[in-house]
Enzyme design. Sequence first.
Site, PDB file in Angstrom:
ATOM      1  N   LYS A   1      -0.119 -11.651   0.044  1.00 11.37           N
ATOM      2  CA  LYS A   1       0.418 -10.373   0.548  1.00 11.37           C
ATOM      3  C   LYS A   1       0.380 -10.376   2.079  1.00 11.37           C
ATOM      4  O   LYS A   1      -0.423 -11.103   2.668  1.00 11.37           O
ATOM      5  CB  LYS A   1      -0.357  -9.195  -0.037  1.00 11.37           C
ATOM      6  CG  LYS A   1      -1.838  -9.122   0.341  1.00 11.37           C
ATOM      7  CD  LYS A   1      -2.525  -7.977  -0.399  1.00 11.37           C
ATOM      8  CE  LYS A   1      -3.937  -7.784   0.085  1.00 11.37           C
ATOM      9  NZ  LYS A   1      -4.669  -6.771  -0.669  1.00 11.37           N
ATOM     10  N   HIS A   2       1.270  -9.617   2.724  1.00 10.75           N
ATOM     11  CA  HIS A   2       2.253  -8.666   2.178  1.00 10.75           C
ATOM     12  C   HIS A   2       3.632  -9.217   2.514  1.00 10.75           C
ATOM     13  O   HIS A   2       4.008  -9.251   3.679  1.00 10.75           O
ATOM     14  CB  HIS A   2       2.077  -7.290   2.793  1.00 10.75           C
ATOM     15  CG  HIS A   2       0.685  -6.734   2.667  1.00 10.75           C
ATOM     16  ND1 HIS A   2      -0.345  -7.101   3.511  1.00 10.75           N
ATOM     17  CD2 HIS A   2       0.165  -5.843   1.783  1.00 10.75           C
ATOM     18  CE1 HIS A   2      -1.457  -6.440   3.166  1.00 10.75           C
ATOM     19  NE2 HIS A   2      -1.172  -5.674   2.125  1.00 10.75           N
TER      20      HIS A   2
ATOM     21  N   ARG B   1     -13.995  -3.317  -2.418  1.00 12.00           N
ATOM     22  CA  ARG B   1     -14.242  -2.043  -3.109  1.00 12.00           C
ATOM     23  C   ARG B   1     -15.633  -1.945  -3.715  1.00 12.00           C
ATOM     24  O   ARG B   1     -16.199  -0.864  -3.781  1.00 12.00           O
ATOM     25  CB  ARG B   1     -13.199  -1.836  -4.215  1.00 12.00           C
ATOM     26  CG  ARG B   1     -11.757  -1.865  -3.744  1.00 12.00           C
ATOM     27  CD  ARG B   1     -11.476  -0.850  -2.657  1.00 12.00           C
ATOM     28  NE  ARG B   1     -10.057  -0.834  -2.331  1.00 12.00           N
ATOM     29  CZ  ARG B   1      -9.563  -0.458  -1.164  1.00 12.00           C
ATOM     30  NH1 ARG B   1     -10.382  -0.088  -0.195  1.00 12.00           N
ATOM     31  NH2 ARG B   1      -8.265  -0.457  -0.949  1.00 12.00           N
TER      32      ARG B   1
ATOM     33  N   ASP C   1       3.484  -2.848  -3.193  1.00 11.45           N
ATOM     34  CA  ASP C   1       2.305  -2.194  -2.643  1.00 11.45           C
ATOM     35  C   ASP C   1       2.290  -0.779  -3.219  1.00 11.45           C
ATOM     36  O   ASP C   1       3.233  -0.368  -3.924  1.00 11.45           O
ATOM     37  CB  ASP C   1       2.355  -2.195  -1.110  1.00 11.45           C
ATOM     38  CG  ASP C   1       0.970  -2.169  -0.474  1.00 11.45           C
ATOM     39  OD1 ASP C   1       0.004  -1.753  -1.152  1.00 11.45           O
ATOM     40  OD2 ASP C   1       0.844  -2.558   0.705  1.00 11.45           O
TER      41      ASP C   1
ATOM     42  N   HIS D   1       0.393   2.713   5.328  1.00 10.53           N
ATOM     43  CA  HIS D   1      -0.229   3.764   4.522  1.00 10.53           C
ATOM     44  C   HIS D   1       0.164   5.146   5.039  1.00 10.53           C
ATOM     45  O   HIS D   1       0.248   6.102   4.262  1.00 10.53           O
ATOM     46  CB  HIS D   1      -1.758   3.647   4.556  1.00 10.53           C
ATOM     47  CG  HIS D   1      -2.291   2.457   3.818  1.00 10.53           C
ATOM     48  ND1 HIS D   1      -2.374   1.207   4.386  1.00 10.53           N
ATOM     49  CD2 HIS D   1      -2.762   2.340   2.552  1.00 10.53           C
ATOM     50  CE1 HIS D   1      -2.884   0.365   3.507  1.00 10.53           C
ATOM     51  NE2 HIS D   1      -3.118   1.012   2.393  1.00 10.53           N
TER      52      HIS D   1
ATOM     53  N   ARG E   1      -8.231  -8.792   8.682  1.00  9.70           N
ATOM     54  CA  ARG E   1      -7.910  -9.179   7.304  1.00  9.70           C
ATOM     55  C   ARG E   1      -7.111 -10.476   7.283  1.00  9.70           C
ATOM     56  O   ARG E   1      -7.059 -11.151   6.251  1.00  9.70           O
ATOM     57  CB  ARG E   1      -7.108  -8.070   6.614  1.00  9.70           C
ATOM     58  CG  ARG E   1      -7.859  -6.766   6.467  1.00  9.70           C
ATOM     59  CD  ARG E   1      -6.917  -5.639   6.050  1.00  9.70           C
ATOM     60  NE  ARG E   1      -6.371  -5.848   4.714  1.00  9.70           N
ATOM     61  CZ  ARG E   1      -5.367  -5.128   4.204  1.00  9.70           C
ATOM     62  NH1 ARG E   1      -4.774  -4.187   4.945  1.00  9.70           N
ATOM     63  NH2 ARG E   1      -4.943  -5.363   2.979  1.00  9.70           N
TER      64      ARG E   1
ATOM     65  N   ASP F   1      -8.607  -4.311  -5.074  1.00  7.56           N
ATOM     66  CA  ASP F   1      -8.478  -4.867  -3.723  1.00  7.56           C
ATOM     67  C   ASP F   1      -9.874  -5.282  -3.275  1.00  7.56           C
ATOM     68  O   ASP F   1     -10.695  -4.436  -2.901  1.00  7.56           O
ATOM     69  CB  ASP F   1      -7.911  -3.824  -2.752  1.00  7.56           C
ATOM     70  CG  ASP F   1      -6.403  -3.840  -2.689  1.00  7.56           C
ATOM     71  OD1 ASP F   1      -5.810  -4.926  -2.791  1.00  7.56           O
ATOM     72  OD2 ASP F   1      -5.813  -2.763  -2.523  1.00  7.56           O
TER      73      ASP F   1
END
Length: 339
Positions: free
Chosen positions: A171-172, A75, A250, A184, A141, A67
Site C-alpha cells: 500500500k498505497h 493496533r 482504503d 483521512h 511508515r 492495520d
Amino acid sequence: MKQLPLGPLMIDIAGTRLTDLDRERLCHPLVGGIILFTRNYTDPQQLAALTAEIHALRAPALLIAVDHEGGRVQRFREGFTRLPPMAALGRLWNSQPAAATAAAHDVGYVLAAELRAFGVDYSFTPVLDLDYGPSRVIGDRAFHRQPQAVVALAGALVAGLRAGGMASCGKHFPGHGYVIPDSHVELPVDERSLDAMQEDLLPYRQLSLDAVMAAHVIYGCMDCNTAVFSDKWIDYLRNDVKFEGVVFTDDLSMAGAGIVGGMLQRVATAYRAGCDMLLVCNAPDAVAEVLAGWRPEIDPARAARVENLLPRQPAADWAALRADPAYRAALDSIAQLTA
C-alpha cells in the site's frame, strides 16, 4: 456455521465481543471480512476468543484483518512485541543493507506469527510509499526514499510474513508518499506525470504481493477520480503492472473517498472500477445503508481471490511460539532496532 462465499465488503465492530447485530451483519452475503481496531482489543486472550467466534460464524471463514504495521500504526500493543517504524529499517539499510534486510524479515515473521497465534489472519502491510519527506500521513511508515531499498526491505518483510503464515498487502497504490495532505481528512492531488511516478510504481512491479490497497489520491496523469474509484488505475495495475492478487480499497469512510458521493455510491463505484474488497470502517450507519441498499452482481473470481488470502498453514500456539528459537532470535533483532 453458514456455508457462504466471501462477499466484497470488509466491515468492523464497535466492541471487544460480538453483539447479535454484529453476528447478523457478519453473516450477510455481501460481507467477506472484518477489520479490527484498538477498541476491539483488551488482551491476547480476549482477542483469541473474539477471533475464534468470528471464524466459527461461516465457511469459508471471514478474513480477519488489522492495520498492524509497526511504529505508530500498531493496533494491538499490550501483550504484543512493539514493532519499529519501517523508517528504522531504512536507516539501518543506509549503513548495513544485509543487516537491514535480515531485520526486516524478522519484523515480518514476528508480526505475522504473533497475530496468527491469537486468530488474526492478515495485516495490511507493507507500506510501499516512498519517503519524499513532507507527507502528513506516511512519514516514518515508509521504508526509504529510494525504490530499490523499498523493494529489498519490503521483500524481506513479505518473506517474513509468509514464514509466519500470513499474506501481504502493498500500500498505497500507486503511491501516497509524494502528496502532503492526509487522505483521512483531505483529498490529496498528485499532478506528476506517469513517467515521473515510475519510481513509486517500481515496488509493485518487482515484488511478489498477495494484495494491494489503492489510495484515496487523485493522480491527474490518469484520472479525475482517486485510484480507489478509477477503472483506469485498476486496469493499469492488472495489465501493465501484471498484478493478479486482491485489490483492496482504503477505508471508504475517509474524507478522500467523498469525491464520488455517499457510501452507496462509493462502494458501487469502487466495485465497478475493479476493487475486490471494499473497506467500510468506523461508520456503522453507513454499513447498515450498504447492506440494505447495495445489490451488486457478485463476481465469483473476486471472492476466490479474497479466499486465497486466508492462511493455509496452522498457526503456532503462543506457548510453542515463545519456545521457538527462530522467534526468540527475531525478538532480539527487533529489540536492537527499538532500543
